[in-house]
Design an enzyme around this catalytic site. Structure first.
Site, mmCIF file in Angstrom:
data_model
loop_
_atom_site.group_PDB
_atom_site.id
_atom_site.type_symbol
_atom_site.label_atom_id
_atom_site.label_comp_id
_atom_site.label_asym_id
_atom_site.label_seq_id
_atom_site.Cartn_x
_atom_site.Cartn_y
_atom_site.Cartn_z
ATOM 1 N N GLY A 23 -9.086 7.631 2.907
ATOM 2 C CA GLY A 23 -7.685 7.648 3.308
ATOM 3 C C GLY A 23 -6.555 7.692 2.291
ATOM 4 O O GLY A 23 -6.549 8.700 1.633
ATOM 5 N N ASP A 70 -16.684 -3.007 -7.073
ATOM 6 C CA ASP A 70 -16.097 -4.067 -5.978
ATOM 7 C C ASP A 70 -14.960 -4.740 -6.738
ATOM 8 O O ASP A 70 -15.367 -5.696 -7.513
ATOM 9 C CB ASP A 70 -17.364 -4.989 -5.481
ATOM 10 N N VAL A 71 -13.737 -4.466 -6.106
ATOM 11 C CA VAL A 71 -12.696 -5.018 -6.961
ATOM 12 C C VAL A 71 -12.475 -6.665 -6.413
ATOM 13 O O VAL A 71 -11.726 -7.289 -7.034
ATOM 14 C CB VAL A 71 -11.308 -4.399 -6.679
ATOM 15 N N TYR A 166 -3.563 -10.210 6.259
ATOM 16 C CA TYR A 166 -3.150 -8.982 5.481
ATOM 17 C C TYR A 166 -1.561 -9.239 5.119
ATOM 18 O O TYR A 166 -1.180 -9.018 4.268
ATOM 19 C CB TYR A 166 -3.271 -8.083 6.874
ATOM 20 N N THR A 201 -6.348 6.541 9.229
ATOM 21 C CA THR A 201 -7.268 6.390 8.234
ATOM 22 C C THR A 201 -8.487 5.586 8.659
ATOM 23 O O THR A 201 -8.266 5.271 9.785
ATOM 24 C CB THR A 201 -6.721 5.536 6.861
ATOM 25 N N TRP A 261 15.258 -1.122 10.962
ATOM 26 C CA TRP A 261 15.839 -1.944 12.249
ATOM 27 C C TRP A 261 15.096 -3.132 12.597
ATOM 28 O O TRP A 261 13.985 -3.517 12.396
ATOM 29 C CB TRP A 261 16.296 -0.965 13.227
HETATM 30 N N1 LIG Z 1 -3.164 3.588 6.680
HETATM 31 C C1 LIG Z 1 -2.099 2.843 7.022
HETATM 32 O O1 LIG Z 1 -1.559 2.811 7.887
HETATM 33 C C2 LIG Z 1 -1.738 1.741 6.113
HETATM 34 C C3 LIG Z 1 -0.528 1.263 5.953
HETATM 35 C C4 LIG Z 1 0.113 0.242 5.203
HETATM 36 C C5 LIG Z 1 -0.722 0.033 4.150
HETATM 37 N N2 LIG Z 1 -2.004 0.357 3.969
HETATM 38 C C6 LIG Z 1 -2.853 0.399 2.677
HETATM 39 O O2 LIG Z 1 -3.075 1.354 2.008
HETATM 40 C C7 LIG Z 1 -4.235 1.294 1.432
HETATM 41 C C8 LIG Z 1 -5.439 2.038 1.624
HETATM 42 O O3 LIG Z 1 -5.803 1.731 2.819
HETATM 43 P P1 LIG Z 1 -6.249 2.967 3.870
HETATM 44 O O4 LIG Z 1 -5.391 3.113 5.350
HETATM 45 O O5 LIG Z 1 -6.394 4.268 3.289
HETATM 46 O O6 LIG Z 1 -7.647 2.479 4.427
HETATM 47 P P2 LIG Z 1 -9.193 2.849 4.165
HETATM 48 O O7 LIG Z 1 -9.394 4.409 4.402
HETATM 49 O O8 LIG Z 1 -10.062 1.721 4.753
HETATM 50 O O9 LIG Z 1 -9.162 2.600 2.621
HETATM 51 C C9 LIG Z 1 -9.551 1.560 1.901
HETATM 52 C C10 LIG Z 1 -9.947 1.627 0.761
HETATM 53 O O10 LIG Z 1 -10.142 0.371 -0.069
HETATM 54 C C11 LIG Z 1 -11.385 0.496 -0.706
HETATM 55 N N3 LIG Z 1 -11.821 -1.270 -0.811
HETATM 56 C C12 LIG Z 1 -12.040 -1.716 0.340
HETATM 57 N N4 LIG Z 1 -12.474 -3.132 -0.016
HETATM 58 C C13 LIG Z 1 -12.875 -2.881 -1.431
HETATM 59 C C14 LIG Z 1 -13.502 -3.523 -2.569
HETATM 60 N N5 LIG Z 1 -13.811 -4.688 -2.307
HETATM 61 N N6 LIG Z 1 -13.697 -3.038 -3.750
HETATM 62 C C15 LIG Z 1 -13.355 -1.603 -4.012
HETATM 63 N N7 LIG Z 1 -12.545 -1.103 -3.045
HETATM 64 C C16 LIG Z 1 -12.441 -1.455 -1.787
HETATM 65 C C17 LIG Z 1 -12.648 1.013 0.310
HETATM 66 O O11 LIG Z 1 -13.384 1.703 -0.570
HETATM 67 P P3 LIG Z 1 -15.055 1.395 -0.352
HETATM 68 O O12 LIG Z 1 -15.105 0.852 1.009
HETATM 69 O O13 LIG Z 1 -15.651 2.552 -0.680
HETATM 70 O O14 LIG Z 1 -15.227 0.079 -1.413
HETATM 71 C C18 LIG Z 1 -11.493 2.122 0.562
HETATM 72 O O15 LIG Z 1 -11.323 3.139 -0.429
HETATM 73 C C19 LIG Z 1 -4.625 -0.544 1.690
HETATM 74 O O16 LIG Z 1 -4.145 -1.104 0.664
HETATM 75 C C20 LIG Z 1 -3.816 -0.826 3.080
HETATM 76 O O17 LIG Z 1 -3.546 -1.875 3.093
HETATM 77 C C21 LIG Z 1 -2.451 1.359 4.991
#
Ligand SMILES: NC(=O)c1ccc[n+]([C@@H]2O[C@H](COP(=O)([O-])OP(=O)(O)OC[C@H]3O[C@@H](n4cnc5c(N)ncnc54)[C@H](OP(=O)(O)O)[C@@H]3O)[C@@H](O)[C@H]2O)c1
Length: 261
Positions: A23, A70-71, A166, A201, A261
């Site tokens: 993502g 793992d963070v 969240y 994503t 908005w």
């Molecule tokens: N997509 C959206 O619409 C959107 C909107 C607003 C904000 N965001 C934010 O953007 C960020 C990325 O999200 P995404 O949409 O790209 O989702 P995603 O594809 O599910 O990616 C999430 C990432 O976080 C990692 N992660 C989760 N738990 C972890 C842990 N314990 N240790 C290390 N890594 C961890 C996952 O890697 P592993 O599973 O390999 O560990 C993965 O690389 C997030 O903070 C999300 O809240 C996304």
């Protein structure tokens, strides 16, 4: 500062991106590598970050390492940070706290373990990693950048999903961004956040596919569509580069106007 290169180049910088296995983290990594930064990529799925690191090295002629961690575990963060600094041969001066989880559930029945994990990954881990980066930069008397990935749901509540953990952790991260910006401004460490709207994503695909959700999100988005993952790239380069040298404590919405908005 009279060339685009001077404004946006990240050559000579060392960036660490969490959640770079899928993502938006992958997009952040591409953006930083495109601008010339060396990279440490962190996620639990080690094979993915290692493969991405190889791809970026070939494509952009930068140094990149993939590190499994793992963070949610302080010990993993500490060893990943040490490994990143060692393998990139110097202080990490760009940190992108992107890893995140978005568990859903009715607030009245929200599971404690899911709440705790969201807090650990979305809020505590960015704090701990930022501390590591800031301590090293302050000791070396070097400036740096920290970019936190919040969300529109750090600003407003979700009418589509039940996202209490969240929303709470992303709002916490937004104000942590401002607090760290104030405390670390004297050291030249600029701290900002990106707040994306809905972007397909792994985390969001399932929800977007549910009947009516996509239409509802589009209806409340002035630009009338969801974002594309690569639309995050410009903001990351901006906040990591000289182009944003007078920007700190900001939360930059990349949301098609959803929170306007
Ligand atoms: N997509 C959206 O619409 C959107 C909107 C607003 C904000 N965001 C934010 O953007 C960020 C990325 O999200 P995404 O949409 O790209 O989702 P995603 O594809 O599910 O990616 C999430 C990432 O976080 C990692 N992660 C989760 N738990 C972890 C842990 N314990 N240790 C290390 N890594 C961890 C996952 O890697 P592993 O599973 O390999 O560990 C993965 O690389 C997030 O903070 C999300 O809240 C996304």
């Amino acid at each position: 500062m009279d060339t685009l290169e001077a404004l946006f180049s990240l050559r000579g910088h060392r960036a660490l991106v969490t959640g770079a296995s899928s993502g938006l983290g992958v997009e952040c990594a591409h953006a930083l590598a495109l601008a010339g930064a060396d990279l440490a990529l962190i996620a639990r799925r080690e094979d993915r970050v290692k493969n991405l690191a190889s791809e970026l090295e070939k494509k952009y002629r930068v140094r990149a390492v993939g590190i499994g961690a793992d963070v949610a575990r302080d010990a993993d963060i500490e060893s990943a940070f040490s490994q990143a600094s060692r393998e990139l041969a110097g202080e990490i001066d760009i940190l992108v706290n992107n890893a995140g989880v978005s568990p859903t559930g009715r607030a009245e029945n929200f599971k404690r373990d899911q709440w705790d994990n969201a807090l650990a990954v979305n809020l505590t881990a960015p704090m701990i990693l930022s501390q590591h980066v800031a301590r090293a930069l302050i000791a070396a008397k070097k400036p740096g950048r920290i970019i936190n990935m919040t969300s529109i749901y750090g600003t407003v509540a979700s009418s589509v999903y039940r996202l209490s953990a969240y929303s709470a952790t992303k709002a916490g991260l937004a104000n942590l961004t401002r607090q760290l910006a104030v405390e670390w401004a004297p050291y030249g460490i600029l701290v900002n956040a990106i707040a994306p709207g809905w972007i397909p994503t792994e985390a969001t695909e399932g929800g977007i596919a549910k009947p009516g959700n996509k239409e509802r999100m589009e209806q409340f988005t002035p630009l009338g569509r969801l974002g594309a993952p690569e639309e995050i790239r410009g903001a990351v380069v901006f906040l990591a580069s000289a182009a944003s040298s007078y920007v700190t404590g900001a939360v930059l919405a990349i949301d098609g106007g959803y929170t306007a908005w």
